[in-house]
Design a protein around this motif. Structure first.
Motif, short mmCIF file in Angstrom:
data_model
loop_
_atom_site.label_atom_id
_atom_site.label_comp_id
_atom_site.label_asym_id
_atom_site.label_seq_id
_atom_site.Cartn_x
_atom_site.Cartn_y
_atom_site.Cartn_z
N UNK A 54 47.41 -2.25 58.43
CA UNK A 54 45.75 -1.88 57.63
C UNK A 54 45.12 -3.24 57.81
N UNK A 55 45.67 -4.28 58.02
CA UNK A 55 44.88 -5.76 58.11
C UNK A 55 44.21 -5.95 59.28
N UNK A 56 44.56 -5.13 60.26
CA UNK A 56 44.17 -5.12 61.84
C UNK A 56 42.52 -4.45 61.58
N UNK A 57 41.57 -5.22 61.79
CA UNK A 57 40.29 -4.79 62.05
C UNK A 57 39.42 -5.11 60.92
N UNK A 58 40.01 -5.74 59.85
CA UNK A 58 39.35 -6.27 58.73
C UNK A 58 38.91 -7.79 58.96
N UNK A 59 37.66 -7.97 58.77
CA UNK A 59 36.96 -9.34 58.94
C UNK A 59 37.46 -10.21 57.94
N UNK A 60 38.02 -11.37 58.23
CA UNK A 60 38.63 -12.25 57.51
C UNK A 60 39.62 -11.53 56.26
N UNK A 61 40.76 -10.95 56.92
CA UNK A 61 41.71 -10.27 55.76
C UNK A 61 42.45 -11.37 54.98
N UNK A 62 43.03 -10.71 53.91
CA UNK A 62 43.88 -11.64 53.28
C UNK A 62 44.95 -12.32 54.13
N UNK A 63 45.34 -13.41 53.46
CA UNK A 63 46.60 -14.23 54.13
C UNK A 63 47.79 -13.46 53.65
N UNK A 64 48.53 -13.19 54.33
CA UNK A 64 49.85 -12.54 54.31
C UNK A 64 51.15 -13.43 54.28
N UNK A 65 51.72 -13.50 53.21
CA UNK A 65 53.06 -14.23 53.02
C UNK A 65 54.29 -13.19 52.65
N UNK A 66 55.32 -13.40 53.50
CA UNK A 66 56.48 -12.56 53.14
C UNK A 66 57.47 -13.59 52.83
N UNK A 67 57.79 -13.43 51.40
CA UNK A 67 58.52 -14.45 50.83
C UNK A 67 60.06 -13.92 50.37
N UNK A 68 60.80 -14.62 51.17
CA UNK A 68 62.40 -13.89 51.17
C UNK A 68 63.11 -14.81 50.18
N UNK A 69 63.73 -14.01 49.45
CA UNK A 69 64.60 -14.38 48.29
C UNK A 69 66.12 -14.06 48.64
N UNK A 70 66.97 -14.76 48.86
CA UNK A 70 68.18 -14.59 49.40
C UNK A 70 69.55 -15.62 48.85
N UNK A 71 70.68 -15.61 49.04
CA UNK A 71 71.44 -16.52 48.59
C UNK A 71 72.09 -17.05 49.94
N UNK A 72 71.49 -17.18 51.04
CA UNK A 72 71.85 -17.47 52.33
C UNK A 72 70.96 -18.66 52.59
N UNK A 73 71.48 -19.76 52.72
CA UNK A 73 70.39 -20.98 53.09
C UNK A 73 70.29 -21.07 54.66
#
Length: 362
Positions: free
Chosen positions: A192-211
């Protein structure tokens, strides 16, 4: 322990992007020596007003993350009424405005039934120049496509917190079986971000126990990056002043607490956090019950009065004087305000996206 954790973090980043890691590490540490004037300038500025206002409009969550203090929260759960929200916003605008974060002290902003209404209100104030939030994404299916597009249009940064890229890891970290819903939310945001002018900056923040996570899943993470998503990863966690511990979660890597805390912590310096009932805490990170670093009540005082008041300034001054509150003394999230030497603090009005990617949401 602190050195080992930093070494592993460096190694993990180096495996993925060696040149970028070296450049970033050089900037991170050498700027503390090269740019002391920036630190002084920011120290003066944040005594006048916060860089970001954190408004917890709801303190309810639909996950039970093992690395979070939410399962230990004892205060009453609720939703901020619109009258109080309006008063808080107008107080902040009177201070000069700036960035607003809908990331709760604990909880998930997408569960707030008034989220869209609040965004529309903020839009009426040009002094509010940035809005951000962190969410686990589970409740995104409550919103229509048009509403999601509105979120992507009006919010500057949206961070989705997710426990890895497989159902088992997710469940072990987040305490619920909602991996598929989170994956669908991530895909939907990208689409849904496609086609929006200056859309939100997206961050996918992964939380694991694996470095080694970012190296192990580099191909899938590269797909997200090609879609313009910033990737962050945390595998060692703060202790919430002892609430999150190995005694409860033996497999969790907990950051060691630093004994020397003579420089003022960046968290109470940079932001003020207003809980859903109006109580204001100096730290919307560790003070999850809103009573350990209480500095005021937004329903009774203006934000300017609270920010310049003795309770708040006393907490800032407690670091160099060595008179820390117990919650600060035992907190492993302590970050000295030499953080202000970071390159992204060169400009703070508006705050650059790196601030949200590397500090506020990192």
């Amino acid at each position: 322990m602190i050195f080992v954790t930093k070494l592993i973090n460096f190694t993990s980043s180096f495996l993925h992007a060696p040149l970028q890691t070296i450049r970033c590490s050089g900037r991170k540490y050498l700027h503390k020596v090269w740019l002391p004037t920036r630190v002084g300038r920011l120290r003066t500025l944040v005594r006048e007003k916060p860089l970001i206002l954190q408004i917890e409009t709801i303190n309810v969550c639909n996950a039970a993350c093992i690395f979070c203090s939410y399962p230990s929260m004892k205060r009453k759960k609720g939703v901020m009424d619109m009258a109080l929200f309006t008063k808080i916003v107008t107080d902040y605008v009177a201070m000069g405005g700036g960035a607003v974060s809908f990331t709760p002290v604990v909880g998930d902003a997408l569960l707030d039934p008034h989220l869209i209404e609040r965004l529309k209100l903020l839009k009426e104030f040009p002094a509010i120049n940035q809005v951000t939030l962190t969410t686990n994404g589970i409740a995104l299916d409550r919103y229509s496509d048009d509403e999601v597009r509105y979120l992507l249009k009006e919010i500057f940064c949206i961070q989705v917190s997710i426990g890895g890229l497989d159902r088992s890891t997710y469940g072990s970290q987040y305490g619920v079986d909602r991996f598929l819903e989170t994956q669908q939310a991530m895909d939907r945001l990208m689409q849904l971000r496609n086609g929006i002018e200056n859309p939100a900056n997206l961050t996918f923040a992964f939380r694991t126990d694996d470095w080694k996570f970012t190296h192990r899943f580099r191909k899938q993470l590269s797909t997200y990056r090609r879609n313009g998503v910033f990737i962050s990863h945390i595998w060692s966690y703060d202790n919430y002043s002892g609430v999150v511990s190995k005694d409860v979660h033996p497999k969790l890597t907990i950051k060691a607490n630093q004994e020397r805390k003579r420089l003022t912590c960046a968290f109470p310096s940079i932001h003020m956090a207003v809980c859903w009932d109006g109580k204001i805490t100096a730290c919307g990170c560790v003070d999850f019950d809103g009573d350990k670093l209480l500095i005021g009540d937004a329903g009774k005082s203006s934000l300017a009065e609270v920010w310049s008041g003795k309770r708040h300034t006393g907490i800032l001054d407690s670091f160099p004087s060595g008179t820390l509150a117990p919650v600060c003394r035992e907190c492993s999230a302590y970050t000295p305000d030499t953080l202000f030497a970071q390159p992204y603090f060169k400009k703070v009005r508006p705050l650059p996206v790196q601030f949200f990617q590397e500090f506020w949401g990192g």
